[in-house]
Scaffold this active site. Structure first.
Site, mmCIF file in Angstrom:
data_model
loop_
_atom_site.group_PDB
_atom_site.id
_atom_site.type_symbol
_atom_site.label_atom_id
_atom_site.label_comp_id
_atom_site.label_asym_id
_atom_site.label_seq_id
_atom_site.Cartn_x
_atom_site.Cartn_y
_atom_site.Cartn_z
ATOM 1 N N ASN A 108 33.920 32.696 52.629
ATOM 2 C CA ASN A 108 34.700 33.935 52.552
ATOM 3 C C ASN A 108 34.188 34.814 51.430
ATOM 4 O O ASN A 108 33.688 34.330 50.415
ATOM 5 C CB ASN A 108 36.193 33.618 52.373
ATOM 6 C CG ASN A 108 36.608 33.575 50.921
ATOM 7 O OD1 ASN A 108 36.855 34.602 50.292
ATOM 8 N ND2 ASN A 108 36.683 32.363 50.359
ATOM 9 N N PHE A 112 39.846 39.268 46.680
ATOM 10 C CA PHE A 112 41.211 39.463 46.177
ATOM 11 C C PHE A 112 41.969 40.533 46.970
ATOM 12 O O PHE A 112 42.643 41.393 46.394
ATOM 13 C CB PHE A 112 41.215 39.836 44.688
ATOM 14 C CG PHE A 112 40.908 38.711 43.737
ATOM 15 C CD1 PHE A 112 40.783 37.409 44.174
ATOM 16 C CD2 PHE A 112 40.733 38.971 42.393
ATOM 17 C CE1 PHE A 112 40.504 36.375 43.287
ATOM 18 C CE2 PHE A 112 40.456 37.950 41.487
ATOM 19 C CZ PHE A 112 40.333 36.641 41.932
ATOM 20 N N SER A 171 36.597 33.255 41.121
ATOM 21 C CA SER A 171 36.201 33.727 42.445
ATOM 22 C C SER A 171 34.809 34.346 42.363
ATOM 23 O O SER A 171 34.527 35.131 41.452
ATOM 24 C CB SER A 171 37.187 34.771 42.965
ATOM 25 O OG SER A 171 36.663 35.416 44.114
ATOM 26 N N ASN A 173 33.713 36.501 44.435
ATOM 27 C CA ASN A 173 33.732 37.706 45.270
ATOM 28 C C ASN A 173 34.192 38.970 44.546
ATOM 29 O O ASN A 173 34.321 40.020 45.166
ATOM 30 C CB ASN A 173 34.621 37.461 46.495
ATOM 31 C CG ASN A 173 34.104 36.306 47.331
ATOM 32 O OD1 ASN A 173 32.908 36.187 47.559
ATOM 33 N ND2 ASN A 173 35.002 35.427 47.759
ATOM 34 N N THR A 174 34.469 38.870 43.244
ATOM 35 C CA THR A 174 34.746 40.040 42.414
ATOM 36 C C THR A 174 33.635 40.128 41.377
ATOM 37 O O THR A 174 33.543 39.262 40.503
ATOM 38 C CB THR A 174 36.113 39.929 41.722
ATOM 39 O OG1 THR A 174 37.135 39.870 42.719
ATOM 40 C CG2 THR A 174 36.365 41.129 40.822
ATOM 41 N N LYS A 206 41.715 28.171 36.572
ATOM 42 C CA LYS A 206 40.927 27.733 37.725
ATOM 43 C C LYS A 206 39.464 28.057 37.490
ATOM 44 O O LYS A 206 39.108 29.223 37.261
ATOM 45 C CB LYS A 206 41.420 28.399 39.007
ATOM 46 C CG LYS A 206 40.774 27.845 40.279
ATOM 47 C CD LYS A 206 41.505 28.285 41.524
ATOM 48 C CE LYS A 206 40.983 27.597 42.766
ATOM 49 N NZ LYS A 206 41.776 27.949 43.964
ATOM 50 N N ASN A 235 37.131 26.181 42.305
ATOM 51 C CA ASN A 235 37.114 27.255 43.296
ATOM 52 C C ASN A 235 35.958 27.016 44.285
ATOM 53 O O ASN A 235 35.341 25.965 44.278
ATOM 54 C CB ASN A 235 36.979 28.602 42.582
ATOM 55 C CG ASN A 235 37.678 29.735 43.308
ATOM 56 O OD1 ASN A 235 37.602 29.835 44.528
ATOM 57 N ND2 ASN A 235 38.351 30.600 42.570
#
Length: 346
Positions: A108, A112, A171, A173-174, A206, A235
């Site tokens: 993915n 967020f 994450s 993805n940021t 995390k 994560n």
């Protein structure tokens, strides 16, 4: 009634994001089998809370706090909502979720996507007084000028509603978010986040699985020095080792599911050793069976979380994991789940 066996073929024909949205709708309608009573040996006390069993739903499933009680009814020992950011944000362009069915995995790059603090806070206020442990996973807006301030805002917004907080800085993805795991940035972040609490709601951090030994040591040191209540390991990963190569395997984003199990468990075991077992750890990554959950616990986890395996196995997996976990504890002569924590780190 468990309708997943009937619904599974249809969900598989949908794109992953639509299938997930329909799953949330079904849960809101109460179309979920009720979990049975938890074996006493699965109960564990942490953070001043009693967890009826150590198996929880990981953040990412219920981003906007729509179905925490449904997940608890399903038999989860705790539910974690989020990641939620101060302001709503759309996330990255679609498509942004990719199933890798052969590997029981998902990639993915959601970024967020969520409805923001106000929406989640309203839903959590509406459930105030209900039983069950519900954690809130907080993040920063992509365009924020002061990302640490976003985490402080999250603490203030949900204090009194969250059973615990998870500070998500891992994450992939940021852009730039994982830089907050660097020691200097992390010290500032943790200091400010803990100072933002008016009370003593537990705060967990995390972390990513894609960290060097030095970075893991830095995190362990900061966690101990600053008094973090726990660490969630881990994560999703940006690594792709072990995947059958194909178009989807090359997609950008975080990989979750079965291929993450080995890496995340090795990092968990290492973090347990680095912290001397003094800081509770939550094991996440690739859990798809009772044996997987038990391996995480023996590697140092006090609690475990799953998500991706539910995509492929459905809600019946939760009960199966708990039954198998209880049986494995008994077979090894452990009276309680906490007796098995860290047994494979000697």
């Amino acid at each position: 009634m468990n309708l997943f066996p009937l619904a599974r073929p249809f969900l598989g024909l949908m794109d992953p994001e639509t299938a997930h949205r329909n799953t949330i709708r079904a849960l809101k309608l109460g179309l979920v089998p009720a979990g049975g009573a938890d074996p006493a040996e699965l109960g564990i006390d942490l953070f001043g809370l009693h967890f009826p069993n150590p198996v929880g739903i990981a953040a990412g499933f219920d981003k906007n706090a729509e179905v925490p009680d449904a997940m608890l009814r399903l038999g989860m020992g705790f539910a974690e909502i989020g990641t939620v950011t101060p302001r709503p944000q759309a996330g990255n362009p679609r498509p942004r979720i990719f199933r890798l069915a052969h590997e029981r995995a998902v990639i993915n790059r959601l970024g967020f996507n969520n409805e923001g603090h106000a929406a989640a806070k309203g839903r959590l206020e509406a459930r105030r007084g209900r039983p069950g442990i519900v954690g809130v996973n907080i993040g920063a807006n992509k365009d924020s000028e002061d990302r640490i301030a976003d985490y402080e805002t999250g603490i203030r917004a949900f204090e009194g509603l969250a059973s615990y907080f998870t500070v998500n800085i891992s994450s992939p993805n940021t852009p730039g978010l994982r830089a907050l795991q660097n020691k200097a940035e992390l010290e500032t972040l943790v200091t400010r986040v803990l100072a933002a609490r008016a009370g003593e709601t537990p705060v967990l951090l995390k972390i990513a699985p894609d960290l060097t030994d030095e970075e893991l040591q830095d995190i362990a040191d900061v966690a101990a020095e600053k008094g973090l209540d726990g660490l969630i390991v881990s994560n999703t990963t940006i690594a792709r080792e072990g995947l059958v190569q194909g178009a989807r395997a090359g997609e950008t984003g975080g990989l979750s599911g079965q291929p993450l199990f080995g890496l995340s468990t090795a990092i968990l075991r290492q973090m347990y050793k680095l912290t001397g077992g003094r800081i509770p750890l939550v094991g996440v990554g690739g859990i798809g069976s009772g044996a997987d959950a038990y391996a995480k616990i023996r590697a140092g986890a006090s609690l475990v979380q799953l998500y991706t395996a539910l995509v492929y196995e459905g809600p019946g997996l939760v009960g199966a994991i708990k039954r198998d976990l209880a049986a494995m504890l008994k077979a090894d002569g452990f009276a309680r789940v906490q007796d098995a924590i860290g047994q494979d780190t000697e």
